[in-house]
Each structure stands twice: as structure tokens, then as C-alpha cells.
Design a protein around this motif. Structure first.
Motif, PDB file in Angstrom:
ATOM      1  N   ALA A   1      -0.264 -59.060  -4.600  1.00 20.78           N
ATOM      2  CA  ALA A   1       0.019 -59.701  -5.846  1.00 20.78           C
ATOM      3  C   ALA A   1       0.373 -60.899  -5.910  1.00 20.78           C
ATOM      4  O   ALA A   1      -0.063 -61.600  -6.686  1.00 20.78           O
TER       5      ALA A   1
ATOM      6  N   LEU B   1      -2.368 -51.054  -7.255  1.00 26.67           N
ATOM      7  CA  LEU B   1      -0.994 -51.466  -6.992  1.00 26.67           C
ATOM      8  C   LEU B   1       0.118 -50.432  -7.648  1.00 26.67           C
ATOM      9  O   LEU B   1       0.952 -50.035  -6.881  1.00 26.67           O
TER      10      LEU B   1
ATOM     11  N   SER C   1      -4.906 -54.065 -10.198  1.00 28.51           N
ATOM     12  CA  SER C   1      -3.635 -53.875 -10.576  1.00 28.51           C
ATOM     13  C   SER C   1      -3.119 -52.320 -10.580  1.00 28.51           C
ATOM     14  O   SER C   1      -1.963 -51.805 -10.268  1.00 28.51           O
TER      15      SER C   1
ATOM     16  N   ARG D   1       1.694 -62.890 -15.198  1.00 28.33           N
ATOM     17  CA  ARG D   1       1.867 -62.486 -13.755  1.00 28.33           C
ATOM     18  C   ARG D   1       2.327 -60.917 -13.619  1.00 28.33           C
ATOM     19  O   ARG D   1       3.233 -60.732 -12.965  1.00 28.33           O
TER      20      ARG D   1
ATOM     21  N   ASP E   1      -6.521 -63.267 -10.196  1.00 25.69           N
ATOM     22  CA  ASP E   1      -6.697 -62.847 -11.467  1.00 25.69           C
ATOM     23  C   ASP E   1      -7.298 -63.640 -12.374  1.00 25.69           C
ATOM     24  O   ASP E   1      -8.003 -63.425 -13.141  1.00 25.69           O
TER      25      ASP E   1
ATOM     26  N   VAL F   1       0.409 -53.407 -16.716  1.00 26.49           N
ATOM     27  CA  VAL F   1      -1.036 -53.766 -16.518  1.00 26.49           C
ATOM     28  C   VAL F   1      -1.747 -53.531 -17.807  1.00 26.49           C
ATOM     29  O   VAL F   1      -2.739 -54.280 -17.850  1.00 26.49           O
TER      30      VAL F   1
ATOM     31  N   LEU G   1      -3.357 -62.426  -6.119  1.00 28.70           N
ATOM     32  CA  LEU G   1      -3.878 -62.022  -7.654  1.00 28.70           C
ATOM     33  C   LEU G   1      -3.092 -62.974  -8.424  1.00 28.70           C
ATOM     34  O   LEU G   1      -3.992 -63.247  -9.483  1.00 28.70           O
ATOM     35  N   ASP G   2      -1.860 -63.394  -8.281  1.00 27.95           N
ATOM     36  CA  ASP G   2      -1.043 -64.080  -9.359  1.00 27.95           C
ATOM     37  C   ASP G   2      -0.937 -65.588  -9.212  1.00 27.95           C
ATOM     38  O   ASP G   2      -0.592 -66.436 -10.179  1.00 27.95           O
TER      39      ASP G   2
ATOM     40  N   THR H   1      -9.896 -56.829 -12.190  1.00 22.55           N
ATOM     41  CA  THR H   1      -8.482 -57.026 -11.905  1.00 22.55           C
ATOM     42  C   THR H   1      -7.537 -56.176 -12.406  1.00 22.55           C
ATOM     43  O   THR H   1      -6.596 -55.953 -11.770  1.00 22.55           O
TER      44      THR H   1
ATOM     45  N   ASN I   1       5.464 -56.403 -11.308  1.00 26.06           N
ATOM     46  CA  ASN I   1       5.383 -54.972 -10.918  1.00 26.06           C
ATOM     47  C   ASN I   1       6.032 -54.903  -9.360  1.00 26.06           C
ATOM     48  O   ASN I   1       6.748 -53.938  -9.263  1.00 26.06           O
TER      49      ASN I   1
ATOM     50  N   ASN J   1       1.196 -58.477 -11.796  1.00 22.95           N
ATOM     51  CA  ASN J   1       1.333 -57.897 -10.335  1.00 22.95           C
ATOM     52  C   ASN J   1       2.712 -58.458  -9.850  1.00 22.95           C
ATOM     53  O   ASN J   1       2.974 -57.555  -9.077  1.00 22.95           O
TER      54      ASN J   1
END
Length: 180
Positions: free
Chosen positions: A80, A120, A117, A162, A99, A141, A83-84, A113, A167, A164
Motif C-alpha cells: 500500500a 489487497l 488494489s 490514497r 499508482d 477501490v 502504491l500510494d 492499479t 484500506n 490503498n
């Protein structure tokens, strides 16, 4: 010495027939030798026709091994963040991840992406997250994926929303409330 028409049109076939050699496909015609020049016995190669496969066994290199809840959470948290929030825009305090970078590729980047997600969310479900938590995660997502499809504003939204990190934070809060 003149060549026949057959030798001109099919040179390999004519040579093979002349030498008596035949092609037997993928079978070995001689001993199998390793890198050091030692002969490998056929029994050591395993059953014929079994195909090539990887055997992880109990190796620590297996990324799909049975992990503890803490190890899974650490993996989800690291993904996460990658990605973010992995990078910082120089001279500012704005953080972005891959991402936002992959999302710059129209449509395909957002699909990639969003798929990551969704993985995840699948992992959260595998950890035992209840349906209401996974529904909220899926909503994040979906919002991130749909708004991310808009050319420029969607990329800015990806950087600021953001999904991810949100989450994983929700999943951590839920897991902290669960008995061990």
C-alpha cells in the motif's frame, strides 16, 4: 559431382537419408552433462514427460508460502505504501506512489492499479475481514478506479485519495479489535 533436384530443394532431408540419421523429437540422443562436465544419470532427471516445474518446498523464497497474520499485514502495508506514498515531489510535501505513475498511462494503467488494489481487498478477505469492511474497501477501490480514468483530474485524485493506504488502515483497525 552434380546435385539432384531433391538435394537442391530439400538439402537436409537428402543429407539425413544419405547418412541414415533420423530426427526423434525431444528425446536425448546422448548423455546429459551438467555445467561441470559430469554426466547426469537419467534417474536423477525424474520421470520422462513430467514437464518442467518449480519446487519451492519449505524454502523461504516462496512468496506464496503460509504466512502469519503479522507477515501478511506487513506485506499489505508495504504494498500500500509503495502504491500510494513511496515518493515525494521535490520541494513540496506531496507524496505519491507508483499508482499515480502507472495511472498516467491512459485506461490500461488505471486497470492495472485497480487490479492490484483488488488483490489487497482479496487478501483482507483471506485474513477474515467481515463483509462490511470489504464492502467499504471495494468502494474505495471503485472510487479510485473510476475517478482515475479521467485524464488529468483522475491522476491528481489518485495521488490525493490514497485508497490503498486507507484500506490497509481500516484493516489494521479491525484486526486490532480482534482477539489473537
Amino acid at each position: 559431382m552434380a546435385m539432384s533436384n531433391e538435394e537442391i530443394i530439400f538439402p537436409r532431408a537428402a543429407r539425413a537419408r544419405a547418412s541414415g540419421a533420423t530426427f526423434r523429437g525431444a528425446q536425448a540422443c546422448g548423455p546429459v552433462i551438467d555445467q561441470e562436465g559430469r554426466e547426469i544419470r537419467p534417474e536423477a532427471l525424474g520421470p520422462q514427460g513430467s514437464g518442467f516445474h518449480f519446487e519451492f518446498g519449505n524454502s523461504s523464497a516462496n512468496p506464496f508460502a503460509d504466512l502469519t497474520r503479522e507477515q501478511r499485514m506487513a506485506r499489505l502495508d508495504a504494498l500500500a505504501k509503495l502504491l500510494d506514498v513511496a515518493f515525494i515531489v521535490p520541494g513540496t510535501n506531496i507524496r505519491y506512489g507508483i499508482d499515480g505513475l502507472i495511472g498516467l498511462i491512459p485506461v490500461v494503467g488505471d486497470l492495472i492499479t485497480t487490479a492490484i488494489s483488488l488483490w489487497l481487498v482479496r487478501e483482507a478477505r483471506a485474513l477474515g475481514a467481515p463483509w462490511h469492511l470489504t464492502a467499504r474497501m471495494l468502494g474505495n477501490v471503485a472510487l479510485d478506479g473510476v475517478v482515475g480514468l479521467v485524464p488529468v483530474a483522475g491522476d491528481a485524485f489518485d495521488v490525493l485519495f490514497r485508497a490503498n493506504v486507507r484500506n490497509v488502515r481500516m484493516l489494521k483497525r479491525w484486526m486490532d479489535k480482534q482477539p489473537r
